[in-house]
Scaffold this active site. Sequence first.
Site, PDB file in Angstrom:
ATOM      1  N   ASP A 196      -5.796   8.886  -1.282  1.00  0.00           N
ATOM      2  CA  ASP A 196      -6.452   7.585  -0.718  1.00  0.00           C
ATOM      3  C   ASP A 196      -7.108   8.151   0.536  1.00  0.00           C
ATOM      4  OD1 ASP A 196      -4.037   8.360   0.386  1.00  0.00           O
ATOM      5  OD2 ASP A 196      -3.764   6.253   1.026  1.00  0.00           O
ATOM      6  N   GLU A 253      -0.926   7.928   1.663  1.00  0.00           N
ATOM      7  CA  GLU A 253      -0.691   8.299   2.957  1.00  0.00           C
ATOM      8  C   GLU A 253      -1.426   7.586   4.142  1.00  0.00           C
ATOM      9  OE1 GLU A 253      -1.181  11.194   6.468  1.00  0.00           O
ATOM     10  OE2 GLU A 253      -2.597   9.788   5.659  1.00  0.00           O
TER      11      GLU A 253
END
Length: 455
Positions: free
Chosen positions: A99, A175
Amino acid sequence: MTDHFDIKAPAPYEIGDEERAALAAAIDKDELTELALTLGNIPSPSRQEAAASKFVYDWLESEGFDARTCGATPERQNVIGEYGGNGDGANLLYTAHLDTESPTYEPVLDAARYRPETLKNREWLECWLEDGKLYGYPIANDRGPMSCFLIAAKALKKAGFDLAGKLYLTACPGEIGPEPIEERQGVEFLGKDIGAHYLFHHGGVAPDYAIAAEGCDFGLTWLGCGYAVFRIRLYGQGMFTPILETPENILEHPNPIYRLGPVLDALHEWSKAYPERHRYECEGGISIPKTQIDSIKAGIPHSFGAGTEVVSIYLEAGLTVKQKAADLQHELKQILRGFDLDGFDIEPMVVRHGFEADAAEVAPLVAAVDSSTRLTRGHPLERANPVYSSMWRDHNVFNMHRIPAVTTGMMRWRPTPDDLAESALIYALTALAICGRAEKRRAGSYKPVYGDKPF
């Protein structure tokens, strides 16, 4: 303290010019750049990592690596690739996140946070090569470093380096975030809990060492800050606007929104001293925790006429490895008690503590990266800029569980294809220095034993 590491223990295996030459020849810079651009151009905002996850899985399979997935939800899978493990060497795990920071792409939410021109910035989702530099947030954070260790593993395989220890290649969601707060609750809004943390517990990995591959400008640190998000609620009284008598002293206004000014001034003064007061330095790096207010909520805009009785301040603060969330809560309470308020409460909405590796236990890994850096870049490894040890990175997950871990990688901002190639070479050499080369066995020479006797 110098910027260079005092190498106190050797890497498990020696590497030299012969290995560097073989691996450098096996790294195709154009292929690496294309991989970073292709992977970076797959839209992968938080909670939408599925397409990027599938791409990494398919790439691992197509390149002949053992690949599997594991995830808390079908849409947000961790990807695990494996190479080597054909001897008695140490196991090394590389990890990077799928991400990338971006708007939510929910118009109402984004309009409350971003200027219109910021939302139009193409670097949120796009990556490209221009004037010899790579553009786009996904390459900077974190699919550029991810591409580097994928190509590093391919180079090891291509150059014929069979590893004694096992090399894990992992790509994780979550994350960046988000975090479950207020009305956004449940597994759909989990961030770090479903990424490397979930992978560690359920991904079938058993590393001796771990590296969070992220842009560190080729430096290294084994520190990582945590953070806490506190909700500070100020209470007041609802008052029908036509009967309101505006007080001379703003702190006496019944609407707690009016009390924000003095409270924010006090929090600002506190925040100015916070970084140096909690600064932490050790051989592995320097952590300088920062703090700021991320959000303020009060009242209901479409239900007006009597002000509000509650205003909420959402304050984020970094936590070094020496801090606890409770310490911060006590500091904030002391600030608020300095005001004559109708009432307030302070509640941690998110808590993640910081961690560091044990200096002696992480020393062989640091030595391996140092040797690899000297062979690749011609100078010793340096400690990373304090900004990289003052944030959360996924090496925290492994240090939390007593697996010596560091974060290190390429130039963070506007890297060049040469930067990617050098980072890939460092990752490949480091894997060889940690895992070692597997020795070829004669057919039929292996005998399982229990204790000193064959089965």
